[in-house]
Design a protein around this motif. Structure first.
Motif, short mmCIF file in Angstrom:
data_model
loop_
_atom_site.label_atom_id
_atom_site.label_comp_id
_atom_site.label_asym_id
_atom_site.label_seq_id
_atom_site.Cartn_x
_atom_site.Cartn_y
_atom_site.Cartn_z
N THR A 262 0.11 5.56 -5.99
CA THR A 262 -0.30 6.82 -5.38
C THR A 262 0.03 7.95 -6.34
O THR A 262 1.11 7.97 -6.94
CB THR A 262 0.37 7.04 -4.01
N GLN A 263 -0.91 8.88 -6.49
CA GLN A 263 -0.76 9.95 -7.48
C GLN A 263 0.12 11.07 -6.93
O GLN A 263 -0.10 11.54 -5.81
CB GLN A 263 -2.12 10.50 -7.87
N VAL A 264 1.07 11.48 -7.72
CA VAL A 264 1.87 12.66 -7.42
C VAL A 264 1.68 13.65 -8.56
O VAL A 264 1.92 13.32 -9.72
CB VAL A 264 3.36 12.31 -7.28
N THR A 265 1.24 14.84 -8.21
CA THR A 265 1.03 15.88 -9.21
C THR A 265 1.88 17.09 -8.83
O THR A 265 1.75 17.61 -7.72
CB THR A 265 -0.44 16.28 -9.30
N THR B 3 5.45 6.45 1.03
CA THR B 3 5.64 5.28 1.88
C THR B 3 4.99 4.07 1.23
O THR B 3 3.91 4.18 0.64
CB THR B 3 5.03 5.52 3.26
N CYS B 4 5.65 2.95 1.35
CA CYS B 4 5.11 1.68 0.87
C CYS B 4 5.05 0.74 2.06
O CYS B 4 6.09 0.37 2.62
CB CYS B 4 6.00 1.11 -0.22
N VAL C 254 0.84 -1.18 0.00
CA VAL C 254 0.00 0.00 0.00
C VAL C 254 0.88 1.24 0.00
O VAL C 254 1.64 1.47 0.96
CB VAL C 254 -0.94 0.02 1.22
N GLU C 255 0.76 2.02 -1.06
CA GLU C 255 1.50 3.28 -1.15
C GLU C 255 0.69 4.41 -0.55
O GLU C 255 -0.54 4.42 -0.63
CB GLU C 255 1.83 3.62 -2.62
N SER C 256 1.39 5.36 0.01
CA SER C 256 0.75 6.56 0.54
C SER C 256 1.73 7.71 0.45
O SER C 256 2.93 7.51 0.21
CB SER C 256 0.30 6.35 1.99
N GLY C 257 1.21 8.91 0.66
CA GLY C 257 2.07 10.09 0.69
C GLY C 257 2.03 10.94 -0.56
O GLY C 257 2.65 12.00 -0.62
N VAL D 104 1.66 8.44 -11.50
CA VAL D 104 1.26 7.52 -10.44
C VAL D 104 2.51 6.73 -10.07
O VAL D 104 3.18 6.17 -10.95
CB VAL D 104 0.14 6.58 -10.89
N TYR D 105 2.80 6.69 -8.80
CA TYR D 105 3.99 6.01 -8.31
C TYR D 105 3.61 4.68 -7.67
O TYR D 105 2.69 4.62 -6.85
CB TYR D 105 4.72 6.88 -7.29
N TYR D 106 4.34 3.64 -8.05
CA TYR D 106 4.08 2.29 -7.58
C TYR D 106 5.31 1.74 -6.86
O TYR D 106 6.44 1.93 -7.32
CB TYR D 106 3.78 1.36 -8.74
N CYS D 107 5.06 1.04 -5.78
CA CYS D 107 6.15 0.28 -5.19
C CYS D 107 5.99 -1.18 -5.57
O CYS D 107 4.88 -1.64 -5.87
CB CYS D 107 6.23 0.45 -3.68
#
Length: 128
Positions: free
Chosen positions: A122-125, A21-22, A5-8, A93-96
């Motif tokens: 998790t989306q980073v814009t 964070t993953c 689960v990615e967050s941040g 979108v960032y994936y671990c």
């Protein structure tokens, strides 16, 4: 069942920083290599950074080297991607992901095919 689960992620300005964070569960996180990938709209998924199970080696794509730092805390089963000096082209979108690969080099760790488990992203814009 393995879960990542990615967050941040979030919406930031050019030059800002974010830490992703993953959180891993269902697997011995400390035995796996971990990578971060990203996918921008209309583009293929690309490698960002990777860290070996022991943290002995870290690998970065040329586009983020010097700005991003990958790290992990095996005791907490968490991985991190500290992103600084963000640019608009970092928007994605960032994936671990986890790999059972224990030895290798940049060529292996930068390939999505060696990763067995993936998070939802998790989306980073980054806005200019």
């Amino acid at each position: 069942q393995v879960q990542l689960v990615e967050s941040g992620g979030g919406f930031v300005q050019v030059g800002d920083s974010l830490r992703l964070t993953c959180a891993a569960s269902g697997r011995d996180f400390g035995s796996d290599g971990m990578g971060w990938f990203r996918q921008a709209p209309g583009k293929e998924r690309e490698f960002v950074a990777a860290i070996t199970w022991s943290s002995d080696n870290r690998y970065y794509s040329s586009s983020v080297k010097g700005r991003f730092t990958i790290d992990r805390d095996n005791a907490q089963s968490k991985g991190y991607l500290q992103m600084s000096s963000l640019k608009s082209e970092d928007t994605a979108v960032y994936y671990c992901a986890l790999t059972s690969l224990r030895v290798g080099s940049y060529i292996y760790y930068s390939s999505a095919t060696v990763y067995n488990y993936w998070g939802q992203g998790t989306q980073v814009t980054v806005s200019s």
